[in-house]
Design an enzyme around this catalytic site. Sequence first.
Site, PDB file in Angstrom:
ATOM      1  CE  LYS A 195     -28.670  23.717 -16.186  1.00  0.00           C
ATOM      2  NZ  LYS A 195     -29.826  23.892 -15.262  1.00  0.00           N
ATOM      3  CD  GLU A 270     -22.106  12.654  -7.062  1.00  0.00           C
ATOM      4  OE1 GLU A 270     -22.859  11.670  -7.201  1.00  0.00           O
ATOM      5  OE2 GLU A 270     -22.352  13.621  -6.320  1.00  0.00           O
ATOM      6  CB  CYS A 304     -26.247  10.399  -5.744  1.00  0.00           C
ATOM      7  SG  CYS A 304     -25.116  11.391  -4.802  1.00  0.00           S
ATOM      8  CD  GLU A 402     -30.392   7.733  -8.476  1.00  0.00           C
ATOM      9  OE1 GLU A 402     -30.389   8.302  -9.578  1.00  0.00           O
ATOM     10  OE2 GLU A 402     -29.506   7.914  -7.622  1.00  0.00           O
TER      11      GLU A 402
HETATM   12  P1  NAI Z   1     -31.150  15.710 -14.483  1.00  0.00           P
HETATM   13  O1  NAI Z   1     -29.946  14.874 -14.633  1.00  0.00           O
HETATM   14  O2  NAI Z   1     -32.069  15.842 -15.653  1.00  0.00           O
HETATM   15  O3  NAI Z   1     -30.743  17.197 -14.048  1.00  0.00           O
HETATM   16  C1  NAI Z   1     -29.554  17.553 -13.374  1.00  0.00           C
HETATM   17  C2  NAI Z   1     -28.999  18.830 -13.969  1.00  0.00           C
HETATM   18  O4  NAI Z   1     -28.701  18.609 -15.345  1.00  0.00           O
HETATM   19  C3  NAI Z   1     -29.957  20.025 -13.948  1.00  0.00           C
HETATM   20  O5  NAI Z   1     -29.205  21.206 -13.737  1.00  0.00           O
HETATM   21  C4  NAI Z   1     -30.528  20.023 -15.352  1.00  0.00           C
HETATM   22  O6  NAI Z   1     -30.963  21.295 -15.784  1.00  0.00           O
HETATM   23  C5  NAI Z   1     -29.328  19.580 -16.154  1.00  0.00           C
HETATM   24  N1  NAI Z   1     -29.663  18.965 -17.455  1.00  0.00           N
HETATM   25  C6  NAI Z   1     -30.768  18.244 -17.775  1.00  0.00           C
HETATM   26  N2  NAI Z   1     -30.697  17.854 -19.067  1.00  0.00           N
HETATM   27  C7  NAI Z   1     -29.542  18.319 -19.569  1.00  0.00           C
HETATM   28  C8  NAI Z   1     -28.891  18.247 -20.838  1.00  0.00           C
HETATM   29  N3  NAI Z   1     -29.463  17.605 -21.870  1.00  0.00           N
HETATM   30  N4  NAI Z   1     -27.693  18.840 -20.994  1.00  0.00           N
HETATM   31  C9  NAI Z   1     -27.108  19.472 -19.958  1.00  0.00           C
HETATM   32  N5  NAI Z   1     -27.666  19.591 -18.749  1.00  0.00           N
HETATM   33  C10 NAI Z   1     -28.872  19.030 -18.545  1.00  0.00           C
HETATM   34  O7  NAI Z   1     -31.955  15.170 -13.229  1.00  0.00           O
HETATM   35  P2  NAI Z   1     -33.478  15.461 -12.860  1.00  0.00           P
HETATM   36  O8  NAI Z   1     -34.316  15.459 -14.093  1.00  0.00           O
HETATM   37  O9  NAI Z   1     -33.523  16.647 -12.002  1.00  0.00           O
HETATM   38  O10 NAI Z   1     -33.807  14.191 -11.994  1.00  0.00           O
HETATM   39  C11 NAI Z   1     -34.071  12.939 -12.649  1.00  0.00           C
HETATM   40  C12 NAI Z   1     -33.478  11.808 -11.865  1.00  0.00           C
HETATM   41  O11 NAI Z   1     -32.070  11.913 -11.861  1.00  0.00           O
HETATM   42  C13 NAI Z   1     -33.844  11.798 -10.399  1.00  0.00           C
HETATM   43  O12 NAI Z   1     -35.098  11.222 -10.191  1.00  0.00           O
HETATM   44  C14 NAI Z   1     -32.732  11.009  -9.822  1.00  0.00           C
HETATM   45  O13 NAI Z   1     -32.960   9.634  -9.998  1.00  0.00           O
HETATM   46  C15 NAI Z   1     -31.539  11.408 -10.653  1.00  0.00           C
HETATM   47  N6  NAI Z   1     -30.730  12.454  -9.989  1.00  0.00           N
HETATM   48  C16 NAI Z   1     -29.539  12.111  -9.456  1.00  0.00           C
HETATM   49  C17 NAI Z   1     -28.795  13.047  -8.779  1.00  0.00           C
HETATM   50  C18 NAI Z   1     -27.491  12.722  -8.165  1.00  0.00           C
HETATM   51  O14 NAI Z   1     -27.057  13.409  -7.261  1.00  0.00           O
HETATM   52  N7  NAI Z   1     -26.796  11.714  -8.618  1.00  0.00           N
HETATM   53  C19 NAI Z   1     -29.276  14.407  -8.580  1.00  0.00           C
HETATM   54  C20 NAI Z   1     -30.514  14.692  -9.237  1.00  0.00           C
HETATM   55  C21 NAI Z   1     -31.204  13.727  -9.902  1.00  0.00           C
END
Ligand code: NAI
Length: 500
Positions: A195, A270, A304, A402
């Site tokens: 996804k 991750e 990250c 973060e």
């Molecule tokens: P997120 O963790 O909500 O989204 C990442 C992925 O998870 C997307 O594909 C999203 O559709 C999916 N997702 C969201 N809610 C879900 C659920 N309940 N069940 C399954 N999948 C789900 O991150 P978001 O909202 O894009 O960003 C929020 C914060 O997260 C950022 O500001 C940053 O601090 C952090 N982040 C960290 C990342 C990393 O590489 N460690 C990457 C992206 C965001």
Amino acid sequence: MATIAIDPRVSSGTADFVASSHKMFIDGRFVAAASGKTFPVYNPATGEVLTHVPEAESEDVNRAVAAARRAFDEGPWPRMSASERGRILWRVSELLEKHNDEFAELESLDNGKPFSVARIADVPLAADMFRYMAGWTTKITGRTFPISFPGDFHSYTLREPIGVVAQIIPWNFPLLMAAWKVAPALAAGCTVVLKLAEQTPLSGLRLAQLFDEAGMPPGALNVITGFGEGAGAPLAAHDDVDKIAFTGSTEVGKLIVKAATGNLKKVSLELGGKSPAIVFPDARIDHAIQGTASAIFFNHGQCCCAGSRLYIHEKIFDQVVEGVSHVAEDIKVAPGLDPSSQMGPLVSDEQYKKVVGYIESGLAEGAHIAAGGPVSGVERGYFVRPTVLTGTNPKMKVVQEEIFGPVVCAVPFSDKELDAILKRANDSIYGLAASVWTDNLTIAHKVSRGLRAGTVWVNCHNVFDAALPFGGYKQSGWGREMGEEVLNNYLETKAVTIAL
Ligand code: NAI
Ligand code: MG
């Protein structure tokens, strides 16, 4: 679907792809969502709609998982020779190289990052990941064991694919995150439902076309587009999924763990980070200034492992802060497709508001601005200026949480004992990465050992290679990406004992 405002600087091939009617890749076919629903994809440099993509929901997730299940239980992918599997992955790497600039344009349009960066970093690294994992297909082996159980036995292990793998990725490196996930799972012989992030689906949909062209058997790789709750959550909870691999926020990582309990599917995560960069007084100062600036400002801080806590020895504090601030002020902030751009917009309005909110909260709590600040001066698009904060304390949100934007907290230290500075650097719920800047061999080794983080860089930051494992201690995650180590995420070990 009417497409609005594709940047005139993109090639006609990319413009045609963006304007095309986007389909998900399920069971070897390009299909719309069962409901027919779509959602908009935005250009973060302008805030305008680029195109629309299918909105997967439970029914689509079920279809994709069923296709992956069939492909695993009956299809050719896990059964073909390791060499043939490797050849298909290799072909994907070659196709990515052939279309390097097209993918870089898609990343720039969709995520906002500079085209010039995507074409030398994101796309080649993704191609390299497929090439590296193509090589592993033929090297996944078990072992034999001299066992001491009474009798005469021949014991060995087999390494077998774990089964149907669900993978959920974020938007910061859309293509590269897809490659990090898909390449090892497929190399192991698993079948996959990927996804894509709702903010950045375009390069992943184009990648699905390359897989089709490379001769991927139907159902072995399925690529869906949708939101977290609508598509991610049913995927994480699905009883026919054997393993879930997730990259994203720590908050959602915890939801994934809960969702996985139904059938106790295996989980790797991750997650976030708040990585320290520690500059010792014997460091080569100019090198450390350039390096720690790029540690936080690379990819607009949307990494990250971004070096977001900058600890500087008090003897050189003013000099380093001044140097990093100069670098920050000199960074050309402009749309990613502008050839002069060194930093594009943040990925989304949500992310923009979050990052500006953090800068404002730092100021409200008493931090000072050495460079940048909450106002970008760019009229439209989600631009934030690279920002350096001083005068913070360890309790502030900007130091603890973060930010995921180009914002660094510079903090002086006077500690003579390495243990004291290690304690500060390790004072975080996260443990993803860290960098140490010193020419003192003892400090370099001792601090590398003492840091509770999955990656330590010495006199560098953000060096990645397909061969190097990457992942987090503490709340930064479970398991490792890349290297030989990632294969553990996607393989089961079977012990076979034969009485002779
Ligand atoms: P997120 O963790 O909500 O989204 C990442 C992925 O998870 C997307 O594909 C999203 O559709 C999916 N997702 C969201 N809610 C879900 C659920 N309940 N069940 C399954 N999948 C789900 O991150 P978001 O909202 O894009 O960003 C929020 C914060 O997260 C950022 O500001 C940053 O601090 C952090 N982040 C960290 C990342 C990393 O590489 N460690 C990457 C992206 C965001
Ligand atoms: Mg979210």
